[in-house]
Enzyme design. Structure first.
Site, PDB file in Angstrom:
ATOM      1  N   ASP A  10       0.498  -1.106  -0.486  1.00 53.18           N
ATOM      2  CA  ASP A  10       0.142   0.123   0.324  1.00 53.18           C
ATOM      3  C   ASP A  10       0.656   1.581   0.065  1.00 53.18           C
ATOM      4  O   ASP A  10       1.022   2.188   1.446  1.00 53.18           O
ATOM      5  CB  ASP A  10      -0.868   0.234   1.214  1.00 53.18           C
ATOM      6  N   ASP A  15       6.790   1.270   1.313  1.00 51.01           N
ATOM      7  CA  ASP A  15       6.276   0.047   0.323  1.00 51.01           C
ATOM      8  C   ASP A  15       7.389   0.576  -0.297  1.00 51.01           C
ATOM      9  O   ASP A  15       8.349  -0.506  -1.234  1.00 51.01           O
ATOM     10  CB  ASP A  15       5.041   0.093   0.588  1.00 51.01           C
ATOM     11  N   ASN A  39      -2.613   2.591   3.982  1.00 48.36           N
ATOM     12  CA  ASN A  39      -2.549   3.712   3.922  1.00 48.36           C
ATOM     13  C   ASN A  39      -3.153   5.153   3.291  1.00 48.36           C
ATOM     14  O   ASN A  39      -2.988   6.052   3.834  1.00 48.36           O
ATOM     15  CB  ASN A  39      -0.560   3.654   3.425  1.00 48.36           C
ATOM     16  N   THR A 121       3.602  -6.323   2.897  1.00 44.97           N
ATOM     17  CA  THR A 121       3.399  -5.139   3.141  1.00 44.97           C
ATOM     18  C   THR A 121       2.180  -4.063   3.919  1.00 44.97           C
ATOM     19  O   THR A 121       2.631  -2.932   3.786  1.00 44.97           O
ATOM     20  CB  THR A 121       4.483  -4.558   3.241  1.00 44.97           C
ATOM     21  N   PHE A 162      -0.578  -0.883  12.504  1.00 45.31           N
ATOM     22  CA  PHE A 162      -1.440  -0.447  11.617  1.00 45.31           C
ATOM     23  C   PHE A 162      -2.012  -1.858  10.679  1.00 45.31           C
ATOM     24  O   PHE A 162      -2.798  -1.242  10.310  1.00 45.31           O
ATOM     25  CB  PHE A 162      -0.524   0.367  10.897  1.00 45.31           C
ATOM     26  N   ASN A 163      -1.073  -2.203  10.215  1.00 44.42           N
ATOM     27  CA  ASN A 163      -1.383  -3.198   9.061  1.00 44.42           C
ATOM     28  C   ASN A 163      -2.763  -4.356   9.634  1.00 44.42           C
ATOM     29  O   ASN A 163      -2.738  -5.078   8.805  1.00 44.42           O
ATOM     30  CB  ASN A 163      -0.481  -4.143   8.224  1.00 44.42           C
ATOM     31  N   HIS A 235       9.850   0.323   7.499  1.00 44.00           N
ATOM     32  CA  HIS A 235       9.039  -1.479   8.142  1.00 44.00           C
ATOM     33  C   HIS A 235       9.158  -2.319   7.335  1.00 44.00           C
ATOM     34  O   HIS A 235       9.641  -3.100   7.179  1.00 44.00           O
ATOM     35  CB  HIS A 235       8.118  -0.771   8.604  1.00 44.00           C
ATOM     36  N   ASP A 236       8.858  -1.894   6.478  1.00 45.26           N
ATOM     37  CA  ASP A 236       8.311  -2.867   4.754  1.00 45.26           C
ATOM     38  C   ASP A 236       9.644  -3.296   4.186  1.00 45.26           C
ATOM     39  O   ASP A 236       9.503  -4.293   3.639  1.00 45.26           O
ATOM     40  CB  ASP A 236       7.344  -1.945   3.355  1.00 45.26           C
TER      41      ASP A 236
END
Ligand code: BDR
Ligand code: CA
Length: 306
Positions: A10, A15, A39, A121, A162-163, A235-236
């Site tokens: 996203d 990402d 996102n 992700t 979040f995810n 993160h991703d």
């Protein structure tokens, strides 16, 4: 031999950086990118995936758009983190390519062959739908390496990352699927911060490096304000890095269950590290990371892109 991967994403600053890391890494072959609402709305995340591939010089890699909302909830985006475009910071060119006409879920069923690793992700809506609509695919999925969840504190609520928070029902389906799963959660991603020094190094590199530096200029301001961090967790990209080099993240095998019906804890990934629930192990969960080695891999690979 390189591992075939699909990134379901996203974009999203991190990402986009994850996609570029994959493009720069011979250990993996990115065979497709699928997009989901998260996102930002689906139209924006899809556009951002196309733009990112173009910046990485690989507009030939197919992009398929998927779910525009979670399985059974209203979409909650992260515009406060990623901006109105979902990729605020750099000037975004109008993409010259279009997504394929198929829905991401059907596209995934077609391109996943034995040995393919899925790297979601984002909220797991597309992956849950894939398992429901094309159950025959599950045996061809070698492994799912998901950026999401947290053993400890969340980032949307005190309980949830979040995810996982956006589509807890989908996360629950994937955790219960029995497909080999690795969870790269906030416990590890928050340990490796991409700093202004990393950004300056990349600003001097090629088009992709400049793009990442400009993404991080925006992304970092959020992390400075909200966490007092002197850098931003990408993160991703850590999920992609885990496929490239599985020695970077230390993981422990545990049961992961996802809370779906709690006022305070929806989207919490409940990780039973000590086996107290008796529930069967269903995931390897990241508990530590060699941050310096991860960041050096990330920066040096992006630096190598034109
Ligand atoms: C995750 O949420 C999104 O905002 C990021 O792209 C990442 O996938 C981190 O919680
Ligand atoms: Ca993401």
């Amino acid at each position: 031999m390189s591992t075939k991967i699909v990134i379901d994403c996203d974009p999203g600053h991190d990402d986009a950086i994850a996609i570029l890391l994959a493009l720069a890494s011979p250990e993996v072959e990115l065979i497709g990118v699928t997009t989901v609402a998260g996102n930002q709305t689906l139209d924006k995340t899809t556009r951002n995936a196309l733009v990112t591939l173009e910046v990485g010089g690989r507009a030939d890699i197919p992009v398929a758009a998927g779910a525009d909302a979670p399985l059974s909830r209203e979409l909650r985006t992260a515009a406060h983190v990623h901006g109105d475009s979902g990729l605020d910071g750099p000037e975004l060119p109008e993409p010259r390519t279009q997504p394929v006409t198929e829905h991401a879920v059907d596209f995934l069923a077609e391109i996943i062959e034995g040995g393919t690793v899925l790297v979601p992700t984002a909220p797991l809506t597309n992956i849950a739908l894939l398992l429901e609509r094309h159950p025959e695919v599950r045996d061809r999925i070698e492994h799912i390496v998901w950026m999401g969840g947290a053993i400890g504190e969340g980032n949307v609520t005190p309980a949830a990352e979040f995810n996982a928070f956006v589509d807890p029902e989908a996360a629950a389906v994937v955790c219960a699927s029995g497909i080999p799963l690795t969870m790269i959660g906030l416990d590890v991603t928050h340990k490796a911060l991409f700093t202004r020094a990393h950004a300056e190094r990349l600003r001097e590199a090629g088009r992709a490096g400049r793009f990442v530096a400009e993404l991080s200029d925006f992304f970092q301001r959020f992390h400075e304000r909200s966490y007092g961090f002197e850098g931003s967790p990408i993160h991703d990209a850590m999920a992609v890095a885990h496929v490239i080099d599985p020695t970077l993240v230390t993981a422990r095998t545990a049961n992961v269950a996802v809370e779906t019906s709690s006022e305070l804890c929806d989207g919490r990934t409940v990780v039973d590290l000590r086996g107290v629930t008796g529930r069967p192990e269903n995931a390897d969960v990241g508990v530590d990371v060699d941050a310096d080695r991860f960041l050096e891999l990330l920066v040096s690979r992006i630096e190598s892109l034109p």
